[in-house]
Scaffold this motif. Structure first.
Motif, short mmCIF file in Angstrom:
data_model
loop_
_atom_site.label_atom_id
_atom_site.label_comp_id
_atom_site.label_asym_id
_atom_site.label_seq_id
_atom_site.Cartn_x
_atom_site.Cartn_y
_atom_site.Cartn_z
N SER A 94 0.85 -1.18 0.00
CA SER A 94 0.00 0.00 0.00
C SER A 94 0.90 1.24 0.00
O SER A 94 2.07 1.15 -0.35
CB SER A 94 -0.93 -0.02 1.23
OG SER A 94 -1.83 1.07 1.18
N ASN A 95 0.32 2.36 0.41
CA ASN A 95 1.11 3.59 0.48
C ASN A 95 0.82 4.32 1.78
O ASN A 95 -0.22 4.11 2.41
CB ASN A 95 0.81 4.50 -0.71
CG ASN A 95 -0.58 5.08 -0.66
OD1 ASN A 95 -1.55 4.35 -0.50
ND2 ASN A 95 -0.70 6.40 -0.79
N LEU A 96 1.76 5.16 2.17
CA LEU A 96 1.64 5.98 3.38
C LEU A 96 1.84 7.43 2.99
O LEU A 96 2.82 7.77 2.33
CB LEU A 96 2.69 5.57 4.42
CG LEU A 96 2.85 6.49 5.63
CD1 LEU A 96 1.59 6.48 6.50
CD2 LEU A 96 4.07 6.08 6.46
N LEU A 97 0.90 8.29 3.40
CA LEU A 97 0.98 9.72 3.14
C LEU A 97 1.02 10.45 4.48
O LEU A 97 0.14 10.24 5.32
CB LEU A 97 -0.21 10.20 2.32
CG LEU A 97 -0.18 11.68 1.89
CD1 LEU A 97 0.86 11.89 0.81
CD2 LEU A 97 -1.56 12.12 1.39
N VAL A 98 2.03 11.29 4.69
CA VAL A 98 2.20 12.02 5.94
C VAL A 98 2.34 13.50 5.62
O VAL A 98 3.08 13.89 4.71
CB VAL A 98 3.44 11.54 6.72
CG1 VAL A 98 3.67 12.39 7.97
CG2 VAL A 98 3.28 10.08 7.10
N VAL A 99 1.61 14.35 6.37
CA VAL A 99 1.69 15.80 6.24
C VAL A 99 2.23 16.37 7.55
O VAL A 99 1.68 16.07 8.62
CB VAL A 99 0.32 16.43 5.92
CG1 VAL A 99 0.47 17.94 5.73
CG2 VAL A 99 -0.27 15.79 4.67
N PHE A 106 5.00 13.92 2.62
CA PHE A 106 5.88 12.77 2.43
C PHE A 106 5.04 11.58 1.99
O PHE A 106 3.95 11.35 2.53
CB PHE A 106 6.63 12.44 3.72
CG PHE A 106 7.50 13.55 4.23
CD1 PHE A 106 8.85 13.60 3.91
CD2 PHE A 106 6.96 14.57 5.01
CE1 PHE A 106 9.66 14.63 4.36
CE2 PHE A 106 7.76 15.61 5.47
CZ PHE A 106 9.11 15.63 5.14
N SER A 107 5.54 10.83 1.00
CA SER A 107 4.79 9.69 0.48
C SER A 107 5.72 8.50 0.32
O SER A 107 6.85 8.64 -0.19
CB SER A 107 4.16 10.05 -0.87
OG SER A 107 3.37 8.98 -1.34
N TYR A 108 5.26 7.32 0.76
CA TYR A 108 6.08 6.11 0.71
C TYR A 108 5.23 4.91 0.31
O TYR A 108 4.03 4.86 0.57
CB TYR A 108 6.71 5.84 2.09
CG TYR A 108 7.71 6.89 2.50
CD1 TYR A 108 9.02 6.83 2.08
CD2 TYR A 108 7.31 7.97 3.28
CE1 TYR A 108 9.93 7.81 2.44
CE2 TYR A 108 8.21 8.96 3.65
CZ TYR A 108 9.52 8.87 3.21
OH TYR A 108 10.41 9.84 3.56
N ILE A 109 5.88 3.94 -0.32
CA ILE A 109 5.29 2.63 -0.53
C ILE A 109 5.54 1.82 0.74
O ILE A 109 6.65 1.85 1.29
CB ILE A 109 5.93 1.91 -1.73
CG1 ILE A 109 5.70 2.72 -3.02
CG2 ILE A 109 5.37 0.51 -1.89
CD1 ILE A 109 4.25 2.88 -3.41
N VAL A 110 4.52 1.14 1.24
CA VAL A 110 4.68 0.33 2.44
C VAL A 110 4.37 -1.13 2.09
O VAL A 110 3.39 -1.42 1.38
CB VAL A 110 3.78 0.82 3.59
CG1 VAL A 110 4.32 2.12 4.16
CG2 VAL A 110 2.34 1.03 3.16
N LYS A 111 5.21 -2.05 2.60
CA LYS A 111 5.06 -3.47 2.32
C LYS A 111 5.24 -4.27 3.60
O LYS A 111 5.97 -3.88 4.52
CB LYS A 111 6.10 -3.93 1.29
CG LYS A 111 5.93 -3.37 -0.10
CD LYS A 111 6.96 -3.95 -1.05
CE LYS A 111 6.79 -3.41 -2.47
NZ LYS A 111 7.80 -3.98 -3.40
#
Length: 294
Positions: A94-99, A106-111
């Motif tokens: 999935s993905n993680l979005l942090v403000v 900040f945006s990351y792929i999470v596994k």
């Protein structure tokens, strides 16, 4: 002679068109390559359900969202903090979005991964993919001024943290109401600012919900018609100011104020106001406390 010049011009135009057709695909390919290089690929963060993966950001987290239910990103929603914790259950990526508080995104792929080789991520500001606030036209000048402000705020916070880490000392002045004590522990002058170390000690059996804590300068007009003129002093920064002081707990904080001095007929008043309550406290400091910081 006119026909010769016309034919020569035609041949020249044909030559230019041939050169353009030959080089245009390479030019378009180069531009596409440069564009693709400017787009930063998203990093991947791995997590599982047996350990907490900590993400430390350059500014406090205002919002964090995952795209799937098998990933959970937890952070303090009541009081903004610099870190959050990621956990994952087996499932699709999935993905993680942090403000952050300053609008940095900040945006990351999470596994999910059963075995983790990394449990702590210290994320620099350079990894931000953008900002939710639109950039102004003169973004270079604004960015420079914002950087100076950020540097000053960082110094205020570090010096404020240093003051709170120092050993507690006898207060300069205290005042209480209904088992809630407001104290001014110390006043420190550094560079061009006054650092006022304050404490709220809740000795009661009820939580104290803070509405506001403000600092004023008061001038008392003497004579037949006595009156008090009050001027609000806006802090440069409020460090460690709580929303609530729980029963039986004490909280220390630092107010950073621009440097000032007082004449003999002036004083400082610190006002603590309770939200939906009546345990309000007004603590007065003489000019001597301000003019002779410790």
């Amino acid at each position: 002679m006119g026909i010769y010049k016309l034919n020569l011009m035609k041949n020249y135009i044909i030559l230019l068109l041939s050169i353009s057709c030959a080089f245009a695909p390479r030019l378009c390919s180069a531009q596409a390559s440069a564009h693709s290089q400017s787009i930063r690929a998203l990093d991947t963060i791995y997590a599982n359900d047996s350990k907490n993966v900590a993400l430390f950001f350059p500014e406090p987290i205002r919002q964090g969202i995952t795209g799937s239910d098998n990933f959970v990103f937890s952070y303090n929603r009541e009081k903004e903090q610099y870190f959050g914790l990621l956990q994952a259950k087996p499932g699709k990526e999935s993905n993680l979005l942090v403000v952050n508080r300053n609008g940095a995104i900040f945006s990351y792929i999470v596994k999910y991964r059963k075995q983790l080789s990394k449990l702590n991520y210290f994320i620099p500001l350079a990894h931000s993919i953008g900002n939710e606030k639109p950039l102004a036209k003169d973004s270079t000048a604004i960015a420079g001024s914002e950087k100076q402000i950020d540097n000053r705020n960082y110094y205020y916070q570090k010096f404020g943290a240093y003051l709170l880490e120092r050993k507690r000392r006898k207060s300069l002045k205290s005042k209480s109401k209904a088992s809630v004590v407001l104290s001014v522990e110390r006043i420190v002058f550094d560079k061009e600012e006054l650092y006022v170390v304050l404490e709220v000690n809740n000795k009661s059996s009820l939580d104290y919900d803070l509405n506001f804590l403000k600092v004023y300068i008061e001038t008392e007009q003497k004579g037949k018609r006595k009156s008090v003129q009050r001027i609000y002093k806006e802090p440069v920064i409020r460090y460690n100011l709580p929303d609530k002081v729980k029963e039986g707990k004490r909280v220390r904080m630092v107010y950073v104020l621009p440097k000032f001095s007082l004449s003999n007929d002036r004083r400082v008043m610190v006002e603590l106001n309770e939200k939906d309550g009546e345990r309000d406290i007004k603590l007065k400091l003489s000019h001597r406390h301000i003019n002779n910081p410790n």
